[in-house]
Design a protein around this motif. Structure first.
Motif, PDB file in Angstrom:
ATOM      1  N   VAL A 172       0.840  -1.202   0.000  1.00  0.00           N
ATOM      2  CA  VAL A 172       0.000   0.000   0.000  1.00  0.00           C
ATOM      3  C   VAL A 172       0.873   1.248   0.000  1.00  0.00           C
ATOM      4  O   VAL A 172       0.605   2.222  -0.731  1.00  0.00           O
ATOM      5  N   LYS A 173       1.944   1.242   0.795  1.00  0.00           N
ATOM      6  CA  LYS A 173       2.856   2.395   0.830  1.00  0.00           C
ATOM      7  C   LYS A 173       3.494   2.639  -0.537  1.00  0.00           C
ATOM      8  O   LYS A 173       3.605   3.781  -0.994  1.00  0.00           O
ATOM      9  N   CYS A 174       3.929   1.565  -1.182  1.00  0.00           N
ATOM     10  CA  CYS A 174       4.640   1.701  -2.454  1.00  0.00           C
ATOM     11  C   CYS A 174       3.739   2.172  -3.587  1.00  0.00           C
ATOM     12  O   CYS A 174       4.177   2.903  -4.479  1.00  0.00           O
ATOM     13  N   HIS A 175       2.463   1.777  -3.561  1.00  0.00           N
ATOM     14  CA  HIS A 175       1.589   2.020  -4.708  1.00  0.00           C
ATOM     15  C   HIS A 175       0.460   3.011  -4.431  1.00  0.00           C
ATOM     16  O   HIS A 175      -0.158   3.503  -5.374  1.00  0.00           O
ATOM     17  N   MET A 176       0.184   3.300  -3.158  1.00  0.00           N
ATOM     18  CA  MET A 176      -0.861   4.276  -2.815  1.00  0.00           C
ATOM     19  C   MET A 176      -0.419   5.144  -1.648  1.00  0.00           C
ATOM     20  O   MET A 176      -1.238   5.635  -0.878  1.00  0.00           O
ATOM     21  N   GLY A 177       0.868   5.347  -1.517  1.00  0.00           N
ATOM     22  CA  GLY A 177       1.390   5.996  -0.326  1.00  0.00           C
ATOM     23  C   GLY A 177       1.582   7.489  -0.405  1.00  0.00           C
ATOM     24  O   GLY A 177       2.120   8.090   0.524  1.00  0.00           O
TER      25      GLY A 177
END
Length: 439
Positions: free
Chosen positions: A68-73
């Motif tokens: 989630v951090k990498c792609h929607m962070g």
């Protein structure tokens, strides 16, 4: 347990878990659609059964958090064309499903193994990974084993206590909730379609979340708006400092009273802050969302949250103290109420009947200079928010006992002058463009 074994500390166990997560990373060379599917997959699910190993669940939670951090962070990843792409591949549903599973006991699909031969399987469940009560906390702790054979070689002769592992699992669950709520906040910013998708998300089954202070009162969770309210309800009747002083989950009830803010408390406050940010953005200019928030009692929850620490109603320095950890959370709560009031008249009327709330929302909107009877100090305040205007007009039209005070009158008067000036300037601009004949 071997007598020569070495006891792992929390940091050492976290290091081992981080290495295991990297080794077991399933997202290598995945496209965005596949990434979202990994995020949405059931927690620690193996052959349609919930894994009871604490280590497996920690790795699973930390892996999702990283994805989630990498792609929607960040806001850049969640707005514009990229944000629409995320919505189209199901990112909003994925993060809401994670938030649901963290808070709600999982029924039927994941039945603990000790219930397999039970005649009452339909009522068996796994307690939530983010328990809201001491009872749920004990159930959560008792339904997990320390580690499975899969990871036994990774630790060798090293050992760790179940309480340390359980605290890390709970901390990992908090981390996942924080990043999922942050993603919802950013995805709903500037996207009416994303805000509608949050409202349209349907929970796998209806569940009642009971109020901490009144077990007879509950919130019925059926959609994404209700779920956001449930995360606010999680902290209801806990003052800001009570949240920051929350101890580790494995601590006993007889533990000494804490006097300094804890790591868990800071994470819990960040979770609440991100929830408020998601509510503020989701409620922006979306009438059906605002009405749903109002119907499930969010207005009362936010009013309590904003006024629980007020010392003196008219001492405005006690409203939003810039030195406090919860400053950002209070601004987001106030912004949420102003957004709700813009599109939901009952909210505007309710807030317009509460003088202390009006003054606090005015200060949130315009700063300390806005709460002044000196008209000269009002020169630097921003354009009046439509939600705050609705609240002030509701107060003016009879909602507020005693009527408007000088602060409120000055703001409305200044806004009237500003509108007349803007209309005159627009008239002059059109006349110069020969669209309106000269008089």
């Amino acid at each position: 347990m071997s007598t020569g074994a070495c006891q792992l500390s929390v940091d050492e166990l976290n290091d081992v878990l981080t290495r295991l997560e990297i080794v077991e990373d399933p997202s290598t060379n995945c496209n965005l659609n596949e990434i979202v599917q990994l995020i949405e997959a059931p927690f620690g699910c193996v052959d349609n059964e919930r894994c009871e190993c604490i280590i497996c669940n920690i790795i699973n939670l930390q892996s999702r958090t990283r994805l989630v951090k990498c792609h929607m962070g960040s806001m850049a990843q969640c707005r514009g064309a990229r944000g629409e792409e995320l919505r189209e591949v199901g990112a909003i549903s994925a993060v809401l499903n994670n938030l649901w599973r963290l808070m709600v006991p999982q029924l039927n699909q994941w039945v603990p193994r000790h219930h397999k031969n039970s005649t009452n399987v339909a009522n068996a469940s796994y307690p939530p990974l983010l328990p809201s009560s001491a009872k749920d906390l004990l159930l959560t702790h008792s339904n997990f084993t320390l580690q499975c054979a899969k990871h036994h070689k990774s630790f060798g002769e090293h050992i760790f206590s179940d309480s340390v592992a359980f605290d890390i699992m709970h901390s990992s669950a908090l981390d996942l909730a924080v990043v999922c709520l942050g993603a919802l906040r950013d995805l709903s910013c500037g996207s009416a379609l994303s805000r509608s998708a949050i409202l349209e998300w349907a929970s796998p089954f209806t569940v009642n979340i009971h109020y901490r202070c009144n077990s007879d009162k509950c919130l019925v969770v059926q959609n994404g708006i209700h779920l956001l309210c449930a995360y606010i309800l999680r902290y209801h009747e806990l003052n800001w400092e009570d949240i920051l002083l929350l101890g580790e989950c494995s601590s006993s009830s007889a533990a000494p009273i804490l006097t300094s803010y804890t790591d868990r408390g800071k994470k819990e406050l960040r979770l609440l802050t991100n929830t408020l940010g998601a509510i503020r953005n989701t409620s922006h200019s979306t009438p059906d969302v605002c009405q749903t928030f109002f119907e499930c009692g969010l207005t009362d929850l936010l009013v309590w949250r904003l006024t629980s620490d007020l010392v003196n109603v008219l001492d405005l320095s006690t409203n939003i103290d810039n030195t406090r950890y919860w400053r950002e959370a209070k601004y987001r709560a106030a912004g949420s109420l102003i957004n709700l009031a813009e599109k939901c008249p009952p909210v505007a009327y309710q807030l317009g009947s509460d003088r202390r709330m009006i003054l606090q929302l005015i200060e949130t909107w315009g700063g300390a200079h806005a709460v002044s009877t000196d008209s000269k100090k009002l020169k630097g305040i921003p354009l009046l928010h439509l939600g705050l205007a609705a609240i002030l007009h509701a107060a003016k039209n009879g909602a507020l006992n005693g009527g408007l005070d000088d602060v409120m009158k000055n703001i409305l008067e200044k806004e009237t002058i500003r509108k007349k000036r803007a209309q005159r300037n627009e008239h002059d601009r059109k006349r110069q463009m020969n669209k309106i004949p000269s008089e």
